[in-house]
Design an enzyme around this catalytic site. Structure first.
Site, PDB file in Angstrom:
ATOM      1  N   ARG A  16       0.744  -1.302  -0.063  1.00  0.00           N
ATOM      2  CA  ARG A  16      -0.100  -0.108   0.079  1.00  0.00           C
ATOM      3  C   ARG A  16       0.832   1.149  -0.036  1.00  0.00           C
ATOM      4  NH1 ARG A  16      -3.435  -3.631   3.316  1.00  0.00           N
ATOM      5  NH2 ARG A  16      -5.374  -3.936   1.787  1.00  0.00           N
ATOM      6  N   LYS A  66      14.878  -7.022   3.425  1.00  0.00           N
ATOM      7  CA  LYS A  66      15.105  -5.721   4.490  1.00  0.00           C
ATOM      8  C   LYS A  66      16.580  -6.109   4.956  1.00  0.00           C
ATOM      9  CE  LYS A  66      10.636  -4.583   6.040  1.00  0.00           C
ATOM     10  NZ  LYS A  66       9.923  -4.122   7.183  1.00  0.00           N
ATOM     11  N   ASP A 102      10.542   1.746  11.183  1.00  0.00           N
ATOM     12  CA  ASP A 102       9.382   1.012  11.497  1.00  0.00           C
ATOM     13  C   ASP A 102       9.413   1.261  13.252  1.00  0.00           C
ATOM     14  OD1 ASP A 102       8.618  -0.532   9.449  1.00  0.00           O
ATOM     15  OD2 ASP A 102       9.995  -2.379   9.962  1.00  0.00           O
ATOM     16  N   ARG A 156      13.777 -17.503  19.804  1.00  0.00           N
ATOM     17  CA  ARG A 156      13.775 -16.492  19.118  1.00  0.00           C
ATOM     18  C   ARG A 156      13.833 -15.248  20.024  1.00  0.00           C
ATOM     19  NH1 ARG A 156       9.798 -15.739  14.134  1.00  0.00           N
ATOM     20  NH2 ARG A 156      11.587 -14.245  13.130  1.00  0.00           N
TER      21      ARG A 156
HETATM   22  P1  ATR Z   1       7.492 -10.145  11.007  1.00  0.00           P
HETATM   23  O1  ATR Z   1       8.763  -9.404  10.351  1.00  0.00           O
HETATM   24  O2  ATR Z   1       6.178  -9.400  10.578  1.00  0.00           O
HETATM   25  O3  ATR Z   1       7.420  -9.617  12.618  1.00  0.00           O
HETATM   26  P2  ATR Z   1       7.944 -12.853  11.261  1.00  0.00           P
HETATM   27  O4  ATR Z   1       9.446 -12.609  11.541  1.00  0.00           O
HETATM   28  O5  ATR Z   1       7.585 -13.884  10.316  1.00  0.00           O
HETATM   29  O6  ATR Z   1       7.211 -11.503  10.824  1.00  0.00           O
HETATM   30  O7  ATR Z   1       7.375 -13.204  12.758  1.00  0.00           O
HETATM   31  C1  ATR Z   1       6.261 -13.652  12.920  1.00  0.00           C
HETATM   32  C2  ATR Z   1       5.930 -13.522  14.502  1.00  0.00           C
HETATM   33  O8  ATR Z   1       4.566 -14.270  14.572  1.00  0.00           O
HETATM   34  C3  ATR Z   1       6.908 -14.439  15.227  1.00  0.00           C
HETATM   35  O9  ATR Z   1       6.872 -13.965  16.438  1.00  0.00           O
HETATM   36  C4  ATR Z   1       5.942 -15.839  15.212  1.00  0.00           C
HETATM   37  O10 ATR Z   1       6.515 -16.637  16.099  1.00  0.00           O
HETATM   38  P3  ATR Z   1       7.543 -17.803  15.927  1.00  0.00           P
HETATM   39  O11 ATR Z   1       8.768 -17.074  16.241  1.00  0.00           O
HETATM   40  O12 ATR Z   1       7.272 -18.892  16.719  1.00  0.00           O
HETATM   41  O13 ATR Z   1       7.383 -18.424  14.629  1.00  0.00           O
HETATM   42  C5  ATR Z   1       4.539 -15.463  15.419  1.00  0.00           C
HETATM   43  N1  ATR Z   1       3.487 -16.172  14.984  1.00  0.00           N
HETATM   44  C6  ATR Z   1       3.138 -16.548  13.584  1.00  0.00           C
HETATM   45  N2  ATR Z   1       2.268 -17.657  13.610  1.00  0.00           N
HETATM   46  C7  ATR Z   1       1.907 -17.935  14.933  1.00  0.00           C
HETATM   47  C8  ATR Z   1       1.354 -18.836  15.578  1.00  0.00           C
HETATM   48  N3  ATR Z   1       0.218 -19.515  14.893  1.00  0.00           N
HETATM   49  N4  ATR Z   1       0.955 -18.805  16.886  1.00  0.00           N
HETATM   50  C9  ATR Z   1       1.770 -17.972  17.415  1.00  0.00           C
HETATM   51  N5  ATR Z   1       2.873 -17.328  17.214  1.00  0.00           N
HETATM   52  C10 ATR Z   1       2.734 -16.961  15.766  1.00  0.00           C
END
Ligand code: ATR
Length: 278
Positions: A16, A66, A102, A156
């Site tokens: 967007r 990034k 961000d 993480r």
């Molecule tokens: P972004 O850059 O948008 O933060 P990302 O690096 O893919 O995206 O991070 C996604 C976050 O959402 C992570 O904290 C992920 O948890 P994990 O590190 O355990 O993967 C969290 N997340 C995504 N789907 C999830 C789910 N179904 N339950 C709990 N946490 C989830």
């Protein structure tokens, strides 16, 4: 001469950012353009290497480029170094420079919509440990908050907490109920609550009455987390403003004018999200 900027990603059709920058270009009557450029991961190093001579004043960078953008920069601002990612690039004396907006986008959104939110900083509970969490935690630390990172994958969160040092702690989901009672701020940075993803189901009852609840997810604008918080009478801020405010520094760099985030701009983006005319 028309000043050109862009956003790159893979895929990029959903971005967007052209709507935001396009609105500002029209509003301020600037001779400029802002386009989407699809760059495949294997082509990213060449794209960055050629950017200084490409005719673009710079670009925004989104998933998955990034980190590669950070590596490609001759100079980066401290925010990008701390967050480990670059989302805004520009050229200075022929060299590629980068920053990450961000964190300031997140902070500016709360400054705008929840005046005084950081007057008495204390504990902030941040759900997630991905790229968004990293930026938001860094921003909150800068405003004097103690950050508790809560993530499905504990390792993480631990890695992030180590990076930010004392004051930042890492926790798994089962710990969450015991982490909320003294918090000033609760932020969701996970993809849970986003349209088409799973629901973020947490019990908000341990939260104090004066906590602020906010979400980095903005589709839907009112996520189930924000709806539940509002139903409890808690103060909430949606995530759309973070998207709008993170765009400000790039526009200013490329086009030479600091734009304002207005209700009109918010409605243009909201209309796009909701599939209606602004
Ligand atoms: P972004 O850059 O948008 O933060 P990302 O690096 O893919 O995206 O991070 C996604 C976050 O959402 C992570 O904290 C992920 O948890 P994990 O590190 O355990 O993967 C969290 N997340 C995504 N789907 C999830 C789910 N179904 N339950 C709990 N946490 C989830």
């Amino acid at each position: 001469m028309t000043i050109r900027a862009a956003v790159i990603g893979w895929p990029i059709a959903h971005s967007r950012s052209p709507l935001i920058h396009g609105h500002w270009l029209r509003r301020y009557g600037i001779d400029g353009s802002y386009e989407r450029i699809a760059v495949a991961p294997e082509d990213a190093p060449r794209f960055f290497a050629e950017l200084p001579g490409s005719g673009l004043a710079g670009c925004n960078v989104t998933v998955p480029h990034k980190e590669a953008a950070l590596a490609a920069c001759a100079r980066v601002e401290p925010a990008a170094e701390a967050i480990g990612a670059v989302n805004t690039l520009w050229i200075e004396r022929g060299e590629l420079c980068g920053t990450n907006t961000d964190a300031i986008g997140f902070l500016a959104n709360l400054d705008d919509r929840a005046e005084g939110w950081d007057r008495d900083p204390g504990v902030a509970v941040v759900l997630g440990a991905g790229g968004a969490a990293r930026a938001i935690a860094w921003g909150l630390i800068g405003r004097g908050f103690t950050v508790r990172l809560v993530n499905r994958t504990l390792a993480r969160a631990e890695e992030l907490a180590r990076r930010f040092g004392s004051g930042t702690t890492a926790h798994g989901w089962p710990d969450l109920p015991g982490l909320l009672g003294d918090s000033r701020l609760l932020v969701n940075t996970t993809s849970l609550g986003m349209a088409g993803k799973g629901d973020l189901e947490i019990d908000l009852s341990p939260l104090p009455g004066d906590v602020l609840v906010t979400d980095a997810v903005y589709v839907p604008l009112e996520t189930p987390l924000l709806a539940a918080a509002r139903a409890r009478g808690l103060r909430t801020v949606d995530g759309l403003g973070m998207l709008l405010h993170q765009a400000v520094p790039g526009f200013e760099r490329w086009f030479g004018l600091r734009p304002t985030v207005t209700p009109e701009l918010r409605d243009i983006i909201l209309a796009d999200i909701e599939g209606r005319a602004p």
